[in-house]
Design a protein around this motif. Structure first.
Motif, PDB file in Angstrom:
ATOM      1  N   THR B 250       0.831  -1.205   0.000  1.00  0.00           N
ATOM      2  CA  THR B 250       0.000   0.000   0.000  1.00  0.00           C
ATOM      3  C   THR B 250       0.871   1.263   0.000  1.00  0.00           C
ATOM      4  N   MET B 251       1.890   1.283   0.850  1.00  0.00           N
ATOM      5  CA  MET B 251       2.742   2.475   0.877  1.00  0.00           C
ATOM      6  C   MET B 251       3.652   2.555  -0.343  1.00  0.00           C
ATOM      7  N   GLN B 252       3.883   1.413  -0.961  1.00  0.00           N
ATOM      8  CA  GLN B 252       4.736   1.393  -2.140  1.00  0.00           C
ATOM      9  C   GLN B 252       4.140   2.237  -3.265  1.00  0.00           C
ATOM     10  N   LEU B 253       2.804   2.398  -3.242  1.00  0.00           N
ATOM     11  CA  LEU B 253       2.146   3.211  -4.273  1.00  0.00           C
ATOM     12  C   LEU B 253       2.783   4.592  -4.339  1.00  0.00           C
ATOM     13  N   GLN B 254       3.132   5.120  -3.162  1.00  0.00           N
ATOM     14  CA  GLN B 254       3.700   6.462  -3.154  1.00  0.00           C
ATOM     15  C   GLN B 254       5.054   6.504  -3.844  1.00  0.00           C
ATOM     16  N   LYS B 255       5.785   5.377  -3.744  1.00  0.00           N
ATOM     17  CA  LYS B 255       7.146   5.363  -4.287  1.00  0.00           C
ATOM     18  C   LYS B 255       7.164   5.236  -5.804  1.00  0.00           C
ATOM     19  N   ILE B 256       6.068   4.693  -6.388  1.00  0.00           N
ATOM     20  CA  ILE B 256       6.137   4.456  -7.833  1.00  0.00           C
ATOM     21  C   ILE B 256       5.538   5.593  -8.643  1.00  0.00           C
ATOM     22  N   VAL B 257       4.970   6.603  -7.964  1.00  0.00           N
ATOM     23  CA  VAL B 257       4.536   7.771  -8.740  1.00  0.00           C
ATOM     24  C   VAL B 257       5.371   8.960  -8.296  1.00  0.00           C
ATOM     25  N   PRO B 258       5.704   9.836  -9.235  1.00  0.00           N
ATOM     26  CA  PRO B 258       6.435  11.031  -8.853  1.00  0.00           C
ATOM     27  C   PRO B 258       5.544  11.970  -8.059  1.00  0.00           C
ATOM     28  N   GLY B 259       6.136  12.932  -7.437  1.00  0.00           N
ATOM     29  CA  GLY B 259       5.455  13.860  -6.525  1.00  0.00           C
ATOM     30  C   GLY B 259       4.070  14.240  -6.997  1.00  0.00           C
ATOM     31  N   PRO B 260       3.227  14.525  -6.055  1.00  0.00           N
ATOM     32  CA  PRO B 260       1.820  14.764  -6.341  1.00  0.00           C
ATOM     33  C   PRO B 260       1.588  15.823  -7.410  1.00  0.00           C
ATOM     34  N   LEU B 261       0.944  15.449  -8.445  1.00  0.00           N
ATOM     35  CA  LEU B 261       0.382  16.328  -9.463  1.00  0.00           C
ATOM     36  C   LEU B 261       1.369  17.211 -10.209  1.00  0.00           C
ATOM     37  N   PHE B 262       2.469  17.556  -9.572  1.00  0.00           N
ATOM     38  CA  PHE B 262       3.376  18.479 -10.249  1.00  0.00           C
ATOM     39  C   PHE B 262       4.470  17.695 -10.943  1.00  0.00           C
ATOM     40  N   GLY B 263       5.251  18.414 -11.676  1.00  0.00           N
ATOM     41  CA  GLY B 263       6.379  17.779 -12.329  1.00  0.00           C
ATOM     42  C   GLY B 263       5.926  16.785 -13.377  1.00  0.00           C
ATOM     43  N   GLN B 264       6.750  15.779 -13.584  1.00  0.00           N
ATOM     44  CA  GLN B 264       6.453  14.866 -14.673  1.00  0.00           C
ATOM     45  C   GLN B 264       5.275  13.975 -14.308  1.00  0.00           C
ATOM     46  N   PRO B 265       4.430  13.625 -15.278  1.00  0.00           N
ATOM     47  CA  PRO B 265       3.291  12.752 -14.977  1.00  0.00           C
ATOM     48  C   PRO B 265       3.778  11.325 -14.733  1.00  0.00           C
ATOM     49  N   PRO B 266       3.033  10.579 -13.939  1.00  0.00           N
ATOM     50  CA  PRO B 266       3.396   9.189 -13.670  1.00  0.00           C
ATOM     51  C   PRO B 266       3.323   8.346 -14.936  1.00  0.00           C
ATOM     52  N   VAL B 267       3.978   7.212 -14.894  1.00  0.00           N
ATOM     53  CA  VAL B 267       3.817   6.227 -15.963  1.00  0.00           C
ATOM     54  C   VAL B 267       2.508   5.521 -15.649  1.00  0.00           C
ATOM     55  N   TRP B 268       1.433   6.033 -16.226  1.00  0.00           N
ATOM     56  CA  TRP B 268       0.107   5.679 -15.739  1.00  0.00           C
ATOM     57  C   TRP B 268      -0.204   4.186 -15.826  1.00  0.00           C
ATOM     58  N   ASN B 269       0.188   3.567 -16.927  1.00  0.00           N
ATOM     59  CA  ASN B 269      -0.211   2.159 -17.049  1.00  0.00           C
ATOM     60  C   ASN B 269       0.418   1.311 -15.942  1.00  0.00           C
ATOM     61  N   GLU B 270       1.668   1.603 -15.596  1.00  0.00           N
ATOM     62  CA  GLU B 270       2.297   0.844 -14.521  1.00  0.00           C
ATOM     63  C   GLU B 270       1.724   1.237 -13.157  1.00  0.00           C
ATOM     64  N   ALA B 271       1.480   2.531 -12.988  1.00  0.00           N
ATOM     65  CA  ALA B 271       0.898   2.998 -11.720  1.00  0.00           C
ATOM     66  C   ALA B 271      -0.452   2.328 -11.470  1.00  0.00           C
ATOM     67  N   MET B 272      -1.234   2.226 -12.545  1.00  0.00           N
ATOM     68  CA  MET B 272      -2.561   1.629 -12.380  1.00  0.00           C
ATOM     69  C   MET B 272      -2.460   0.116 -12.131  1.00  0.00           C
ATOM     70  N   ALA B 273      -1.460  -0.508 -12.725  1.00  0.00           N
ATOM     71  CA  ALA B 273      -1.259  -1.937 -12.455  1.00  0.00           C
ATOM     72  C   ALA B 273      -0.945  -2.141 -10.976  1.00  0.00           C
ATOM     73  N   ALA B 274      -0.082  -1.301 -10.423  1.00  0.00           N
ATOM     74  CA  ALA B 274       0.249  -1.406  -9.001  1.00  0.00           C
ATOM     75  C   ALA B 274      -0.980  -1.122  -8.140  1.00  0.00           C
ATOM     76  N   THR B 275      -1.750  -0.109  -8.546  1.00  0.00           N
ATOM     77  CA  THR B 275      -2.967   0.227  -7.799  1.00  0.00           C
ATOM     78  C   THR B 275      -3.899  -0.978  -7.730  1.00  0.00           C
ATOM     79  N   LEU B 276      -4.060  -1.636  -8.875  1.00  0.00           N
ATOM     80  CA  LEU B 276      -4.967  -2.790  -8.893  1.00  0.00           C
ATOM     81  C   LEU B 276      -4.460  -3.900  -7.967  1.00  0.00           C
ATOM     82  N   LEU B 277      -3.143  -4.114  -7.990  1.00  0.00           N
ATOM     83  CA  LEU B 277      -2.580  -5.153  -7.118  1.00  0.00           C
ATOM     84  C   LEU B 277      -2.886  -4.849  -5.648  1.00  0.00           C
ATOM     85  N   VAL B 278      -2.812  -3.561  -5.295  1.00  0.00           N
ATOM     86  CA  VAL B 278      -3.081  -3.175  -3.909  1.00  0.00           C
ATOM     87  C   VAL B 278      -4.567  -3.322  -3.583  1.00  0.00           C
ATOM     88  N   MET B 279      -5.412  -3.047  -4.603  1.00  0.00           N
ATOM     89  CA  MET B 279      -6.865  -3.094  -4.377  1.00  0.00           C
ATOM     90  C   MET B 279      -7.377  -4.515  -4.158  1.00  0.00           C
TER      91      MET B 279
END
Lengths: 294, 302, 370
Positions: B250-279
């Motif tokens: 669950t906390m790992q989610l924070q590590k795989i996306v860059p800082g909140p909303l600013f800066g470069q956008p997350p690699v969404w497909n991988e971020a969402m894969a991790a999100t699903l695993l946590v869900m």
């Protein structure tokens, strides 16, 4: 809670409660005391023991516009997400309680969001509402930056309100439905015999009988929005942009662990703690009076 | 079936009800669906606005990447250990404490009950900084406790950071669980206690052979909500694990996306894969243990 | 005028049928009691009249109008529920006046009618209270008042007295009877209590397993039960039922050889037919020892019931009770009795039907039971 028949081995009784009491003291009361101590003292810049400073830390946070901003956004967040999640949940529960075809399947899915971790909820909504991906940014084709939670404070607030409401809607739904189903069927039938239609029954019978549940949920939702919102904010807005979503709980965390200002963080913790204690008291008082209609 | 029997001609209202129920279904399921779909596309597709609503062909690839990149399997196992540990710990402590305060008579038991109950007003989030300090040296409060009784004790500092103990122990005390067990034990008739005593059963035997089997439903209800609660813990693991090997999913989610909303956008497909695993794990608990979960929630409504 | 016609009504939940082809005519102003054990379908039938349950097949007409698809509020019925179903968040006045409020009557008119009803049911002093502050009997009265205020064509009662203690139940029974005499509205009253049924009804319908066993005035059902079920359900203490076989036109023999004399003119039986002989405990006659045709019963024990005494004995190996006025001498050891031939009820053991040359038709009821 007196029973007639009890055991009388008091050493055993003590041994049975000891583990939990120890944990409670070490991880709840000790830190609370510590927070109180820090809140009334400051740490010298070059180490050494803390110095007692009385109300100075509190005076400092109450004079700080940034702190009041966090109070303001916390209240806005609490009000909006509580209203949204309770309103939606009540409507859905009333619909499901009509037990039309398929209601069981719908009901099943309505529970789901509550199972999902706050940061996962946050990340999902961050994607859906992203300024440059997802779905909502489609409206930016009409005008650039019409929707941009990375730049616009209110957009960011809307984003976290929706994410939090989505999760809490499921929680509230479970309670509303349980309360609706505990209303005796005879009452609904009696009202139908008295000439009352579906909507009229909802207004005159069901919603008044839900009042205790509604009140309970109001308190719980406000409390949760104060404390449980951390996971959503940390992963979506990080308190920004320009502190537009810098809720009290998030500010405590960033002051404490990013700013390493324990005294300021502790003073803010005490204020938030008092708020939570106040809300819980209101809730307890009401729980006593919670009417269970036979 | 409440209305199934009653004659009611309300076609418009029924249609509206169906529309609202379907809308509710979309609201509840759409975000979960989006997470899944996003995790099946490659990066250019997932960044299209709006994103396509049909699954793509990169599911295996995305999940493999996430799994390997951040050692996600190990994180999932950590989460499982923590969630299971917290669940078992909470149930055990709740049952033992409730047993003591309900089935023994001594003056301090109301005090103990309230001491545990009041912790409801002290959520982790508001005492986060000092609790972190305790975890850094859990011997400190013990030294003080002993000092109160007039002794000096030279316990060496005990550091719980980056340990399973540290991840689990502070979450184990449970006011809601204790309360639920207390409520349940209060419904056990006096005559059952008396009968057991007539049969020569001592307190521990009574607990093991009568109370535990009787409280099986209670336990299932409590276990489901506690597992979900523990799996979803975010702030506490975030604080006390600095070692990546101890991180939870669950906390790992924070590590795989860059800082909140600013800066470069997350690699969404991988971020969402991790999100699903946590869900998925808590979702499975709710899906398969729906009855127990709902009972647990409503019964522990604090 | 509101008569109720129930024609070939069936009810199933999925594949489970709970009512099988019910036919019943209820006359305008009649007080009809539906009596039966729990699960016999009596409440379901009542709720179908009210519109609280759909009708699977057949039709129900109230005052000549088929109501199958009408909502409860359109049927002109009022109902008194088993647990009263009072609105807990409303005062007594609001409870009674709720139907009028829904109907949109002006406040002054509502208050006038509520006051009037409260006077009739004796609740004037309690109008401002909540149901939780009332006694069981008072709650019952609120439920009645709430039903009455709509001046319904039909009153429906769903076991309304079952939650009251014995004394209050008798009292409320009288009040319901009195109200009916005053309002003369068609009433359907569901109960499992045969004493309630006997004392309230113009006519009783006995139901069992989703079918009507018999319908008729209380006296008729008691005197000439059409089936073994009705015979055993009505009357307290219950009728003695002895299995036997017909061995001659005028005799039946029990398994152990005990013979019981029958009036050969009364029954249509065949030699060898398996029957059950019914004798009400109060119809048994105690005679002098040695009287002709007497059975000597072995007394097991005696229950003293105040005005009477119930003697538990055995006849032909079967349990057999005898009810005697308490004034008579206490029976011990062996009790000599005879069974008057005209007190015997005879039922076929397989169909449970009464075996008599003809069943006298009283009223319109018996035809419905056939």
């Amino acid at each position: 809670m007196d029973r007639r028949a009890t055991f009388d081995n008091l050493w055993l009784a003590g041994a049975l409660v000891a583990p939990q009491i120890l944990l409670v003291i070490v991880f709840f009361y000790w830190p609370t005391m510590q927070a109180l101590y820090w809140a009334f003292s400051t740490q010298p810049p070059f180490g050494g023991t803390n110095q007692w400073v009385g109300w100075q830390n509190f005076q400092q946070i109450f004079a700080d516009a940034v702190y009041w901003n966090s109070v303001r956004v916390s209240i806005i967040f609490a009000a909006l997400s509580t209203a949204l999640s309770i309103g939606m949940a009540l409507l859905l529960a009333l619909m499901i309680d009509r037990q039309l075809a398929g209601h069981k399947a719908y009901r099943f899915v309505y529970f789901w969001p509550y199972a999902i971790a706050a940061p996962a909820v946050g990340l999902a909504f961050r994607f859906i509402f992203a300024p440059d991906a997802g779905f909502v940014s489609a409206i930016n084709q009409l005008a650039p930056n019409l929707w941009n939670p990375a730049l616009k404070g209110w957009d960011a607030m809307i984003l976290i309100v929706i994410a939090n409401s989505w999760k809490m809607m499921a929680y509230n739904f479970i309670f509303f439905l349980a309360a609706l189903q505990s209303i005796p069927r005879g009452l609904i039938e009696a009202a139908a015999m008295d000439g009352s239609g579906v909507l009229r029954r909802a207004r005159d019978i069901q919603i008044p009988l839900l009042a205790p549940t509604l009140f309970f949920l109001l308190v719980i939702n406000i409390t949760e929005s104060f404390v449980d919102s951390f996971g959503i904010i940390d992963i979506t807005t990080g308190g920004g942009p320009a502190r537009a979503t810098d809720l009290m709980v998030f500010k405590i965390y960033s002051d404490g662990f990013k700013g390493l200002d324990y005294s300021m963080a502790a003073a803010q913790s005490i204020v938030l703690m008092l708020l939570v204690i106040g809300l819980t008291f209101v809730q307890f008082r009401y729980v006593e009076k919670r009417v269970h209609y036979a | 079936m409440r209305d199934a029997g009653m004659i009611e001609r309300a076609p418009l209202l029924n249609a509206l009800t169906h529309v609202l129920m379907i809308a509710g279904l979309l609201i509840a399921a759409f975000p979960i669906y989006v997470v899944f779909i996003a995790s099946t596309h490659d990066l250019p597709t997932v960044n299209r606005v709006p994103m396509p609503l049909w699954p793509g062909e990169h599911l295996v690839q995305n999940y493999t990447t996430v799994w390997n990149k951040s050692d996600f399997g190990a994180k999932m196992i950590n989460s499982l250990i923590v969630a299971t540990g917290v669940t078992i710990g909470k149930i055990t402590l709740a049952a033992l404490t409730a047993f003591s305060i309900v089935f023994f008579r001594y003056r301090a038991r109301m005090l103990i009950f309230w001491a545990i109950f009041i912790t409801l007003m002290l959520p982790l989030e508001v005492r986060i900084v000092p609790t972190y300090a305790v975890a850094a040296d859990v011997a400190e409060p013990l030294r003080w406790l002993v000092w109160l009784f007039g002794f000096e004790l030279g316990i060496a500092p005990i550091n719980l950071l980056n340990t399973y103990t540290g991840l689990i122990l502070p979450l184990v005390a449970t006011a809601t669980g204790t309360f639920l067990y207390r409520q349940f034990f209060l419904t056990i008739p006096d005559t059952l206690v008396e009968a057991a005593r007539m049969d020569g059963a001592g307190p521990l035997r009574f607990f093991r052979e009568h109370l535990l089997p009787l409280s099986r439903n209670n336990m299932a209800a409590l276990a489901t909500i506690m597992f979900v609660y523990a799996w979803n813990q975010y702030l506490w693991p975030l604080l006390i694990t600095t070692d990546a090997r101890m991180a939870t999913a669950t906390m790992q989610l924070q590590k795989i996306v860059p800082g909140p909303l600013f800066g470069q956008p997350p690699v969404w497909n991988e971020a969402m894969a991790a999100t699903l695993l946590v869900m998925v794990p808590p979702l499975l608990v709710v899906i398969f243990m729906q009855g127990a979960f709902v009972r647990g929630l409503v019964a522990t409504d604090k | 005028m509101a008569d109720i016609a129930i024609r070939n009504v069936e009810k199933s939940y999925g594949k489970t049928a709970v009512l099988h082809g019910i036919n019943l005519e209820i006359a305008d102003g009649e007080f009809l009691v539906i009596l039966g054990p729990s699960g016999c379908g009596k409440s379901t039938l009542l709720r179908m009249i009210a519109g609280l349950e759909g009708i699977t097949r057949g039709e129900i007409a109230i005052a000549g109008r088929v109501v199958n698809t009408l909502e409860p509020r359109e049927r002109g019925c009022a109902m008194v529920f088993q647990n009263y179903a009072l609105y807990p968040h409303m005062t007594v006045a609001e409870n009674i006046g709720y139907a009028l409020k829904v109907a949109g009557l002006p406040k002054a008119e509502r208050e006038r009618r509520v006051a009037e009803i409260a006077r009739i049911v004796g609740l004037e002093a309690f109008l401002a209270r909540r149901p939780s502050e009332l006694s069981g009997g008072q709650r019952q009265r609120v439920a009645m008042g709430r039903a009455m205020i709509r001046e319904p064509k039909v009153f429906l009662f769903d076991e309304p007295l079952s939650n009251l203690d014995a004394k209050l139940r008798v009292q409320m029974r009288l009040e319901i009877r009195r109200l009916h005499q005053r309002l003369q509205a068609t009433s359907v009253f569901v109960t499992h209590d045969q004493i309630e049924a006997m004392s309230l009804a113009d006519r009783i319908v006995v139901m069992n397993q989703g079918r009507i066993e018999q319908a008729g005035p209380p006296r008729l059902l008691y005197a000439e039960p059409a089936t073994r079920f009705v015979a055993s359900f009505l009357g307290a203490p219950a009728m003695n039922l002895l299995p036997a076989t017909i061995v001659a036109k005028d005799r039946a023999r029990m398994a152990d050889g005990t013979e019981i004399a029958l009036d050969p003119g009364r029954f249509v039986v065949e030699i060898g037919q398996a029957v059950e002989i019914g004798i009400r405990p109060e119809d048994v006659m105690i005679v002098w020892p040695g009287s002709e045709g007497a059975h000597a019963l072995e007394v097991e024990f005696t229950e003293d019931m105040g005005s009477s005494r119930l003697i538990h004995t055995r006849l032909g190996g079967m349990e057999f009770t005898v009810l005697q006025p308490a004034a008579q001498i206490e029976a011990e050891g062996h009790l000599p009795i005879t069974i008057p031939e005209d007190a015997i009820h005879l039922f076929d053991r397989h169909s449970g039907k009464r075996l008599e040359r003809h069943i006298p038709v009283i009223g319109t009821a018996a035809s419905a039971a056939a």
